[in-house]
Every structure is written in C-alpha cells, then in structure tokens.
Design a protein around this motif. Structure first.
Motif, PDB file in Angstrom:
ATOM      1  N   LEU A 306      33.741  34.234  53.695  1.00  0.00           N
ATOM      2  CA  LEU A 306      35.090  34.207  53.118  1.00  0.00           C
ATOM      3  C   LEU A 306      36.036  35.191  53.796  1.00  0.00           C
ATOM      4  N   GLN A 307      35.494  35.968  54.735  1.00  0.00           N
ATOM      5  CA  GLN A 307      36.305  36.952  55.445  1.00  0.00           C
ATOM      6  C   GLN A 307      36.132  36.800  56.954  1.00  0.00           C
ATOM      7  N   SER A 308      37.143  37.218  57.686  1.00  0.00           N
ATOM      8  CA  SER A 308      37.035  37.284  59.146  1.00  0.00           C
ATOM      9  C   SER A 308      36.375  38.599  59.531  1.00  0.00           C
ATOM     10  N   ASP A 309      36.170  38.803  60.816  1.00  0.00           N
ATOM     11  CA  ASP A 309      35.442  39.985  61.259  1.00  0.00           C
ATOM     12  C   ASP A 309      36.158  41.290  60.926  1.00  0.00           C
ATOM     13  N   ASP A 310      37.466  41.241  60.736  1.00  0.00           N
ATOM     14  CA  ASP A 310      38.204  42.460  60.402  1.00  0.00           C
ATOM     15  C   ASP A 310      38.214  42.754  58.905  1.00  0.00           C
ATOM     16  N   GLY A 311      37.476  41.951  58.117  1.00  0.00           N
ATOM     17  CA  GLY A 311      37.377  42.207  56.687  1.00  0.00           C
ATOM     18  C   GLY A 311      38.474  41.567  55.861  1.00  0.00           C
ATOM     19  N   ARG A 312      39.362  40.819  56.479  1.00  0.00           N
ATOM     20  CA  ARG A 312      40.421  40.149  55.733  1.00  0.00           C
ATOM     21  C   ARG A 312      39.925  38.796  55.230  1.00  0.00           C
ATOM     22  N   PHE A 313      40.360  38.430  54.043  1.00  0.00           N
ATOM     23  CA  PHE A 313      39.988  37.134  53.495  1.00  0.00           C
ATOM     24  C   PHE A 313      40.666  36.028  54.294  1.00  0.00           C
ATOM     25  N   THR A 314      39.929  34.945  54.487  1.00  0.00           N
ATOM     26  CA  THR A 314      40.505  33.780  55.165  1.00  0.00           C
ATOM     27  C   THR A 314      41.573  33.147  54.276  1.00  0.00           C
ATOM     28  N   ALA A 315      42.367  32.282  54.864  1.00  0.00           N
ATOM     29  CA  ALA A 315      43.410  31.605  54.085  1.00  0.00           C
ATOM     30  C   ALA A 315      42.799  30.776  52.960  1.00  0.00           C
ATOM     31  N   LEU A 316      41.657  30.132  53.238  1.00  0.00           N
ATOM     32  CA  LEU A 316      41.003  29.338  52.206  1.00  0.00           C
ATOM     33  C   LEU A 316      40.486  30.229  51.086  1.00  0.00           C
ATOM     34  N   ALA A 317      39.908  31.377  51.435  1.00  0.00           N
ATOM     35  CA  ALA A 317      39.433  32.312  50.416  1.00  0.00           C
ATOM     36  C   ALA A 317      40.592  32.846  49.580  1.00  0.00           C
ATOM     37  N   GLU A 318      41.716  33.115  50.227  1.00  0.00           N
ATOM     38  CA  GLU A 318      42.890  33.591  49.487  1.00  0.00           C
ATOM     39  C   GLU A 318      43.330  32.558  48.458  1.00  0.00           C
ATOM     40  N   LEU A 319      43.311  31.287  48.837  1.00  0.00           N
ATOM     41  CA  LEU A 319      43.681  30.229  47.898  1.00  0.00           C
ATOM     42  C   LEU A 319      42.705  30.192  46.732  1.00  0.00           C
ATOM     43  N   LEU A 320      41.418  30.297  47.024  1.00  0.00           N
ATOM     44  CA  LEU A 320      40.407  30.299  45.963  1.00  0.00           C
ATOM     45  C   LEU A 320      40.640  31.463  45.003  1.00  0.00           C
ATOM     46  N   LEU A 321      40.876  32.649  45.549  1.00  0.00           N
ATOM     47  CA  LEU A 321      41.063  33.833  44.707  1.00  0.00           C
ATOM     48  C   LEU A 321      42.364  33.756  43.907  1.00  0.00           C
ATOM     49  N   GLN A 322      43.400  33.162  44.488  1.00  0.00           N
ATOM     50  CA  GLN A 322      44.649  32.972  43.738  1.00  0.00           C
ATOM     51  C   GLN A 322      44.418  32.085  42.523  1.00  0.00           C
ATOM     52  N   ARG A 323      43.608  31.068  42.687  1.00  0.00           N
ATOM     53  CA  ARG A 323      43.341  30.165  41.574  1.00  0.00           C
ATOM     54  C   ARG A 323      42.487  30.868  40.508  1.00  0.00           C
ATOM     55  N   VAL A 324      41.561  31.710  40.945  1.00  0.00           N
ATOM     56  CA  VAL A 324      40.784  32.482  39.974  1.00  0.00           C
ATOM     57  C   VAL A 324      41.700  33.428  39.196  1.00  0.00           C
ATOM     58  N   ASP A 325      42.626  34.086  39.883  1.00  0.00           N
ATOM     59  CA  ASP A 325      43.575  34.974  39.202  1.00  0.00           C
ATOM     60  C   ASP A 325      44.448  34.203  38.221  1.00  0.00           C
ATOM     61  N   ALA A 326      44.662  32.921  38.481  1.00  0.00           N
ATOM     62  CA  ALA A 326      45.484  32.097  37.587  1.00  0.00           C
ATOM     63  C   ALA A 326      44.696  31.521  36.427  1.00  0.00           C
ATOM     64  N   GLY A 327      43.378  31.796  36.383  1.00  0.00           N
ATOM     65  CA  GLY A 327      42.600  31.379  35.228  1.00  0.00           C
ATOM     66  C   GLY A 327      41.524  30.359  35.481  1.00  0.00           C
TER      67      GLY A 327
END
Length: 564
Positions: A306-327
């Motif tokens: 879910l992350q690239s080598d620099d430790g940042r979340f991928t765009a797809l992971a960000e979308l998944l986490l946004q949806r989790v934050d939304a409930g």
C-alpha cells in the motif's frame, strides 16, 4: 505523551442495568459526536478460527460434518495440498541465481535431493508425507518453502478448473460465525453504500501472505457465506512496483520469496494481471466497496503493498483510507489487525516482530524487517535475531489511533513485548487481542470511541502513562502499569484512556485488590513475574462462568524481569 487523566467511571453492573446504561451511553455518544460518520474497525486477534473448511474438516461441528462433506464433495473442493517430483521443476529450482550459503550449499543440497528421486518418482504425496521425505535434507524455512512451491501439484476439478479451499460457515462454531456475519452486517450499513438493493460488497486484501493467492478462495467463500458480495483486491509488494505486468510472478519471488505461484493458481494470476493492466478497474472496486478486510500473515508485507519505497501511501491506498475515514468498515485478522496501528501525527508505532522473552531483555528496535526469503531473492537489510522486537515508528495504516495493537495475545504470551514497546517508544496505550476474538471500534469525530468485545477470548488494555522502569542490582522492574481485560459482551467508552466501562458481571462482582486475577495468563516464565499491587481502591473484576477467565478494570501491576 498525554498526561494521566482520572478514570471517570469504571464499574461492574448487573447485566440488565449494564445493557440499559450501554444503550444510553451509545445514544449520548451519537448526540455529542459531530455529524461526521464514525470510523468502524473490526479487529480480530488472528489464530485458527474454528471455521469449517474443506481443508480442515476437524473444525466442523460434529453434527454438521456430514452436510459439510456433501457440500464439499459436490463442489469438488480442495482437500489438502499435494506434491510430486518433476524433473523440469528440479532443474529450474537448481538454476536460481541465488542460494543461501552459495554454490557449496546448492551442490550439497541437490546431491542429497537427487538421492531421494527413486523414492519420489511417479508418486503424489500429501503435505505430511512429503515433508517426511524431505527431513534428511535439513532444509531452512526458506528452502522448505521453495521446495514446496516448486513441486506443489495444481489440483483439478472435472471441468479443468483449479480446486478451491471452501468454507461451510453453517457448520462452524457459532461465535466464529458471528465474527464474520456481524462484520458483513456492518458493511450492509456502510454510510457510503449506494442506494441499491442486494448484498453488501466486501473487498478482501490478502497482501499479508507471502503467497498472495493462498488464502483468496478461503476468504471469498467465507464472506460469501456470511452474506456478502465479495471481491479480491490483488495487491502485493511486487504488484505496486510492477512496470511490466507480465513480470508479476518474478516480482512475487523477489519481494515475497514465493516461487512459481502463477502455475499453481493460473485463474487468480490471470485475474491479477488483468487488474494490473487496468488500474481503473482497481479504483472502481475500491470506490464501490462497502467494507474492506485484510488477512493475516506479515503486516510489513501489507504496508509494502500500500506504500511506495519512500513510505508514502499509493493513490489507491489513499482512496481506501479516505473511505475508511468516511465510515466504510475496515476489518482485519492477525497482521490485518496489527497493521492498523498509528495516528495522523505518526506518533504511534506498529509492531512488526518479536517475542516477550527477547524484548524484555534487549528492548525494541526501530527497523524495517527483511523481505521473506531474502537470502534467496534479494539482499537482507536487517541482521538481528529472529525473535528481536521490531517496530515501525511512524505506524501502519493509522486507522487505529488509540494505541499500539497486538494480536495472538494470550496464546503467544505477548504481554511483555507490548509493555516493552510502549516503554521504549513512550506510547501511552496498548491493546492485545486474543485469537478468535474481535474488538469492534467505533471512533467519532470528537475523538471519542466506543469499544465492544466479541468472541471466544478477550482484549487486554495496557495503560503505561505512569509507567516507570527501575533497574536494581539484579532484575529490571516496571511499575505504574494499569491493565484491564475485557471479554465477550463488555463495552467501554474511550477518550485518551478509559472514561467508563461496563463489564458483563453478575450483581455481586468480586473485587481483587492486591491479588492477581487470571493467574494462568501471568505465569512466571523466563525470569519474568507479574504482580498485582494492593493498597488502592477496589478493582472491579469477575470470572466468566463458562471457562473461569477473568474480566477486570484498572488493575495496578508491576513486572519484574531477570536481566541475565
């Protein structure tokens, strides 16, 4: 680190009163929280849940085994892994460019293996018998995995499709059924669910496994029978780093140490390659899911998926986490639970490895753990004992922000490793979840959370805000610890610590100041000794009638550990 706050209300009440107060508490939470939807987490402690499957029929309830056998037979389900020697596979394995131990090890190993050929040629073996034949080779864990992968047989149905590991949920333990049916019920009430009829959509991520294909069929069958429309999200470390989707099998070996998996699971491999080549399909799957679920295995593999080598979340992971934050509910088991530790500020770590015995003597190490099978597939980055306590300082998915969460807790005696991680990282709280147990966390926009425990085991909550370590001439001593243990049906209201909790206790609860409840959980071992401290106010506690396990709140404790 937050300052200690008073425990506003820690009480054990009669069951009927507790239920009424629990309902009132939930209503008050709903009234005081903002209009934003709560975050819903379903955290399972892992382990071999008593789920009836075609590959483990002993987990089927005795009265359901006949019906389960009929269902598995009609579906031509997988019954177990099988292995067969193949000369081409032997030569391909020998030709791998890297061998742990170099050319000397390669030559010695295959000389021994070739001597077994008369016993192996032309026969198909079950897993137990196959491993018995390989015992003389004295394989490392990585080598055994390679030999298993190389010579595993693809089991076929009459129609030429691969046999699947299937679940018969109705034949499983009732509490195990409830763990997954209740999660699907959460998905059915997902706030972002489109106005449509039909089953809720659960998206399963199996990235915690070194073999990303190995548990796919199990989870698809499990959640389908729990009432969901289920799809597989085929992410893994090599997948998110692929520049050529035709190289996924090679990348899987490089990042996971899993060898020749596409030949064993061709249908799943083709599905994965299609989604690799069409990322828009992946985004649509995530955007339309009513719940997400992450499997067990290795939480570092999940993060690398879910992350690239620099430790940042991928765009797809960000979308998944946004949806989790939304409930949208997020569930996980074992590694799928542990990976959720962390907060937005990156101040809560994620545990990645280690045992209590080693942790209490040698402490925690902030380090990235090695990729599975790294001696064979890539350079290893960490030189440390296999039981070294390691952690990611910035956390994992950062969805569970109440503290560090650990799994397989009672079964693997992880109280010591969790305590040491909290002390070494100055993290206030830790949560240890037992196997076949779920912690349901509903976190609101005002920072408060409602907790409820489900299942066969319990959840151990460690408050280390006032903990201190003293090193005398001999042992080390950690004091100022407060521990709580919640079992099935117990609830708690959380905000920077326990504000109130309701134990499912009888009217006359036992109070145990100065004594240690649940001594089985705190046996003296490897020089460590847990002690409950007296002299304070009474501690609410009672025993569960079915198995004698204790539930208790705010128990003052200290740990003495021999350091030699």
């Amino acid at each position: 680190m937050s300052r200690p706050s008073a425990l506003a209300s820690v009480t054990a009440r009669p069951t009927e009163v507790r239920r009424n107060l629990g309902t009132i508490a939930l209503l008050l939470l709903a009234m005081t929280a903002s209009t934003a939807q709560a975050r819903e987490l379903w955290l399972i402690g892992g382990g071999a849940d008593p789920v009836c499957t075609s590959t483990d029929r002993m987990q089927c309830l005795p009265e359901k085994r006949e019906a389960a056998a009929r269902a598995f037979g009609q579906a031509q389900a997988l019954e177990g892994n099988q292995f067969q020697f193949d000369k081409a596979q032997r030569d391909a394995l020998y030709a791998l460019p890297r061998w742990n131990g170099g050319e000397v090890r390669r030559q010695a190993l295959f000389q021994q293996f070739d001597a077994l050929r008369p016993r192996l040629q032309g026969r198909v073996f079950g897993e137990t018998e196959w491993h018995e034949h390989l015992q003389d080779l004295v394989l490392t864990e990585d080598e055994l995995q390679l030999f298993d992968n190389a010579f595993e047989v693809r089991p076929l149905r009459d129609d030429g499709q691969t046999r699947r590991d299937l679940v018969y949920l109705d034949g499983s333990d009732t509490k195990a059924q409830a763990l997954y049916r209740d999660f699907v019920a959460l998905a059915a009430n997902s706030p972002l669910r489109r106005a449509r009829s039909g089953k809720p959509r659960v998206l399963v991520l199996t990235a915690s496994s070194y073999d990303v294909f190995g548990s796919v069929d199990y989870y698809l069958s499990l959640f389908e029978q729990a009432g969901a429309e289920v799809q597989w999200l085929p992410l893994e470390p090599g997948f998110v780093r692929a520049h050529d989707c035709r190289e996924l099998d090679n990348l899987r070996f490089a990042w996971n140490g899993a060898y020749a998996r596409a030949a064993r699971y061709p249908e799943l491999a083709a599905y994965q390659q299609d989604l690799c080549e069409h990322p828009d399909k992946l985004r649509a799957m995530v955007a339309s899911a009513d719940a997400f679920f992450i499997n067990g295995g290795d939480q570092s593999l999940t993060l690398r998926s879910l992350q690239s080598d620099d430790g940042r979340f991928t765009a797809l992971a960000e979308l998944l986490l946004q949806r989790v934050d939304a409930g949208v509910p997020l569930g996980g088991t074992s590694a799928g639970t542990a990976v959720q530790s962390g907060n937005a500020g990156g101040a809560i770590p994620m545990v990645s490895n280690g045992s209590s015995d080693h942790a209490l003597r040698h402490g925690a190490l902030a380090a990235e753990i090695n990729a599975p099978g790294c001696p064979m597939s890539q350079a290893c980055v960490l030189n440390a004992p296999t039981d070294q306590l390691t952690y990611r300082p910035s956390g994992g998915l950062r969805t569970f922000d109440l503290g560090v969460v650990d799994t397989h807790f009672f079964q693997r005696g992880r109280e010591g490793r969790l305590l040491r991680l909290l002390l070494d990282t100055q993290t206030p709280f830790g949560f240890g979840i037992d196997e076949s147990t779920a912690l349901h966390v509903q976190t609101h926009a005002d920072g408060s959370s409602q907790l409820r425990v489900h299942g066969l085991g319990g959840v151990w909550i460690l408050d280390a805000r006032t903990a201190a370590v003293a090193r005398d001439a001999g042992p080390g001593r950690a004091t100022g610890i407060r521990a709580s243990r919640l079992l099935d049906g117990d609830t708690a209201h959380w905000r920077d610590g326990l504000l109130d909790a309701h134990l499912d206790c009888p009217p006359r609860s036992e109070f145990v100041p100065g004594t240690l409840p649940d001594p089985e959980a705190f046996k003296s071992k490897s020089g460590r000794q847990w002690q409950a401290l007296g002299g304070g106010p009474p501690v609410p506690a009672c025993r569960r009638a079915t198995d004698g396990r204790w539930r208790y709140l705010g128990l003052p404790m200290q740990l003495i550990q021999t350091l030699d």
